[in-house]
Design a protein around this motif. Structure first.
Motif, PDB file in Angstrom:
ATOM      1  N   LEU A  48      42.752 -12.768  98.660  1.00  0.00           N
ATOM      2  CA  LEU A  48      41.301 -12.813  98.511  1.00  0.00           C
ATOM      3  C   LEU A  48      40.905 -13.162  97.073  1.00  0.00           C
ATOM      4  N   PRO A  49      40.031 -14.150  96.916  1.00  0.00           N
ATOM      5  CA  PRO A  49      39.570 -14.494  95.569  1.00  0.00           C
ATOM      6  C   PRO A  49      38.580 -13.462  95.048  1.00  0.00           C
ATOM      7  N   ASP A  50      38.509 -13.359  93.751  1.00  0.00           N
ATOM      8  CA  ASP A  50      37.517 -12.498  93.110  1.00  0.00           C
ATOM      9  C   ASP A  50      36.142 -13.141  93.284  1.00  0.00           C
ATOM     10  N   PRO A  51      35.180 -12.420  93.845  1.00  0.00           N
ATOM     11  CA  PRO A  51      33.840 -13.000  94.027  1.00  0.00           C
ATOM     12  C   PRO A  51      33.235 -13.553  92.730  1.00  0.00           C
ATOM     13  N   ALA A  52      33.584 -12.973  91.601  1.00  0.00           N
ATOM     14  CA  ALA A  52      33.033 -13.426  90.320  1.00  0.00           C
ATOM     15  C   ALA A  52      33.707 -14.697  89.809  1.00  0.00           C
ATOM     16  N   SER A  53      34.741 -15.167  90.513  1.00  0.00           N
ATOM     17  CA  SER A  53      35.471 -16.344  90.040  1.00  0.00           C
ATOM     18  C   SER A  53      34.709 -17.647  90.255  1.00  0.00           C
ATOM     19  N   HIS A  54      33.616 -17.597  91.028  1.00  0.00           N
ATOM     20  CA  HIS A  54      32.810 -18.794  91.290  1.00  0.00           C
ATOM     21  C   HIS A  54      31.334 -18.426  91.258  1.00  0.00           C
ATOM     22  N   THR A  55      30.506 -19.425  91.017  1.00  0.00           N
ATOM     23  CA  THR A  55      29.058 -19.219  91.050  1.00  0.00           C
ATOM     24  C   THR A  55      28.589 -19.204  92.498  1.00  0.00           C
ATOM     25  N   ALA A  56      27.349 -18.780  92.708  1.00  0.00           N
ATOM     26  CA  ALA A  56      26.776 -18.764  94.053  1.00  0.00           C
ATOM     27  C   ALA A  56      26.768 -20.168  94.653  1.00  0.00           C
ATOM     28  N   VAL A  57      26.488 -21.169  93.837  1.00  0.00           N
ATOM     29  CA  VAL A  57      26.471 -22.558  94.313  1.00  0.00           C
ATOM     30  C   VAL A  57      27.885 -23.009  94.690  1.00  0.00           C
ATOM     31  N   GLU A  58      28.873 -22.660  93.895  1.00  0.00           N
ATOM     32  CA  GLU A  58      30.252 -23.025  94.221  1.00  0.00           C
ATOM     33  C   GLU A  58      30.699 -22.355  95.517  1.00  0.00           C
ATOM     34  N   TRP A  59      30.256 -21.115  95.733  1.00  0.00           N
ATOM     35  CA  TRP A  59      30.627 -20.402  96.952  1.00  0.00           C
ATOM     36  C   TRP A  59      30.075 -21.091  98.193  1.00  0.00           C
ATOM     37  N   VAL A  60      28.950 -21.763  98.074  1.00  0.00           N
ATOM     38  CA  VAL A  60      28.394 -22.484  99.236  1.00  0.00           C
ATOM     39  C   VAL A  60      29.415 -23.499  99.745  1.00  0.00           C
ATOM     40  N   GLY A  61      29.948 -24.307  98.850  1.00  0.00           N
ATOM     41  CA  GLY A  61      30.940 -25.312  99.237  1.00  0.00           C
ATOM     42  C   GLY A  61      32.215 -24.685  99.771  1.00  0.00           C
ATOM     43  N   ILE A  62      32.668 -23.633  99.122  1.00  0.00           N
ATOM     44  CA  ILE A  62      33.893 -22.956  99.560  1.00  0.00           C
ATOM     45  C   ILE A  62      33.685 -22.372 100.952  1.00  0.00           C
ATOM     46  N   MET A  63      32.566 -21.690 101.129  1.00  0.00           N
ATOM     47  CA  MET A  63      32.286 -21.081 102.431  1.00  0.00           C
ATOM     48  C   MET A  63      32.124 -22.143 103.518  1.00  0.00           C
ATOM     49  N   ASN A  64      31.472 -23.247 103.199  1.00  0.00           N
ATOM     50  CA  ASN A  64      31.281 -24.303 104.193  1.00  0.00           C
ATOM     51  C   ASN A  64      32.601 -24.905 104.650  1.00  0.00           C
ATOM     52  N   SER A  65      33.590 -24.938 103.769  1.00  0.00           N
ATOM     53  CA  SER A  65      34.886 -25.480 104.173  1.00  0.00           C
ATOM     54  C   SER A  65      35.782 -24.430 104.829  1.00  0.00           C
ATOM     55  N   MET A  66      35.649 -23.177 104.429  1.00  0.00           N
ATOM     56  CA  MET A  66      36.557 -22.146 104.939  1.00  0.00           C
ATOM     57  C   MET A  66      36.050 -21.408 106.184  1.00  0.00           C
ATOM     58  N   ALA A  67      34.755 -21.270 106.359  1.00  0.00           N
ATOM     59  CA  ALA A  67      34.211 -20.519 107.503  1.00  0.00           C
ATOM     60  C   ALA A  67      34.691 -21.070 108.854  1.00  0.00           C
ATOM     61  N   PRO A  68      34.715 -22.385 109.045  1.00  0.00           N
ATOM     62  CA  PRO A  68      35.226 -22.877 110.330  1.00  0.00           C
ATOM     63  C   PRO A  68      36.702 -22.539 110.555  1.00  0.00           C
ATOM     64  N   LYS A  69      37.491 -22.570 109.495  1.00  0.00           N
ATOM     65  CA  LYS A  69      38.912 -22.231 109.608  1.00  0.00           C
ATOM     66  C   LYS A  69      39.092 -20.765 109.975  1.00  0.00           C
ATOM     67  N   ALA A  70      38.209 -19.922 109.465  1.00  0.00           N
ATOM     68  CA  ALA A  70      38.264 -18.485 109.760  1.00  0.00           C
ATOM     69  C   ALA A  70      37.561 -18.153 111.076  1.00  0.00           C
ATOM     70  N   LYS A  71      36.989 -19.181 111.694  1.00  0.00           N
ATOM     71  CA  LYS A  71      36.265 -19.009 112.967  1.00  0.00           C
ATOM     72  C   LYS A  71      35.122 -17.998 112.858  1.00  0.00           C
ATOM     73  N   LEU A  72      34.394 -18.092 111.736  1.00  0.00           N
ATOM     74  CA  LEU A  72      33.241 -17.224 111.539  1.00  0.00           C
ATOM     75  C   LEU A  72      32.037 -17.795 112.282  1.00  0.00           C
ATOM     76  N   THR A  73      31.253 -16.916 112.863  1.00  0.00           N
ATOM     77  CA  THR A  73      29.983 -17.345 113.449  1.00  0.00           C
ATOM     78  C   THR A  73      29.025 -17.669 112.308  1.00  0.00           C
ATOM     79  N   GLU A  74      27.888 -18.274 112.644  1.00  0.00           N
ATOM     80  CA  GLU A  74      26.892 -18.557 111.606  1.00  0.00           C
ATOM     81  C   GLU A  74      26.418 -17.268 110.942  1.00  0.00           C
ATOM     82  N   GLU A  75      26.231 -16.217 111.734  1.00  0.00           N
ATOM     83  CA  GLU A  75      25.804 -14.927 111.165  1.00  0.00           C
ATOM     84  C   GLU A  75      26.868 -14.386 110.223  1.00  0.00           C
ATOM     85  N   GLN A  76      28.120 -14.378 110.666  1.00  0.00           N
ATOM     86  CA  GLN A  76      29.204 -13.875 109.821  1.00  0.00           C
ATOM     87  C   GLN A  76      29.330 -14.700 108.546  1.00  0.00           C
ATOM     88  N   HIS A  77      29.166 -16.002 108.667  1.00  0.00           N
ATOM     89  CA  HIS A  77      29.207 -16.894 107.508  1.00  0.00           C
ATOM     90  C   HIS A  77      28.164 -16.439 106.482  1.00  0.00           C
TER      91      HIS A  77
END
Length: 97
Positions: free
Chosen positions: A57-86
């Motif tokens: 697990l990465p440290d949440p402080a290792s990226h900005t909120a904007v950077e997390w958007v891109g990371i989450m958009n690429s990783m959420a489908p791989k983790a099979k997260l619903t839109e709510e969970q995302h």
């Protein structure tokens, strides 16, 4: 007369293109978090269980909120997260800083 009109138009366009433009910036009062505390707690669980299943697990402080958007958009489908969970995981990460 046409030459003067064209020259005036060109000068006006050049002057307008050289003036500084207003830049929209987020203020510190803007809150990107859309989830409740209970949903953020669910986001923490999903982060630990879904994301931690495949990698450290990465440290949440290792990226900005904007950077997390891109990371989450690429990783959420791989983790099979619903839109709510995302949303919940994102809100947990940006609130955990």
């Amino acid at each position: 007369m046409k030459k003067i009109l064209v020259a005036t138009s060109v000068i006006g366009l050049l002057a307008a293109s050289c003036t500084p433009k207003a830049v929209a910036t987020a203020t510190t009062t803007t809150n990107p978090i859309k989830s409740t505390e209970a949903q953020i707690a669910q986001g923490k669980l999903a982060f630990e269980n879904s994301c931690g299943k495949c990698h450290k697990l990465p440290d949440p402080a290792s990226h900005t909120a904007v950077e997390w958007v891109g990371i989450m958009n690429s990783m959420a489908p791989k983790a099979k997260l619903t839109e709510e969970q995302h949303q919940w995981v994102y809100d947990y990460i940006v609130s955990a800083k």
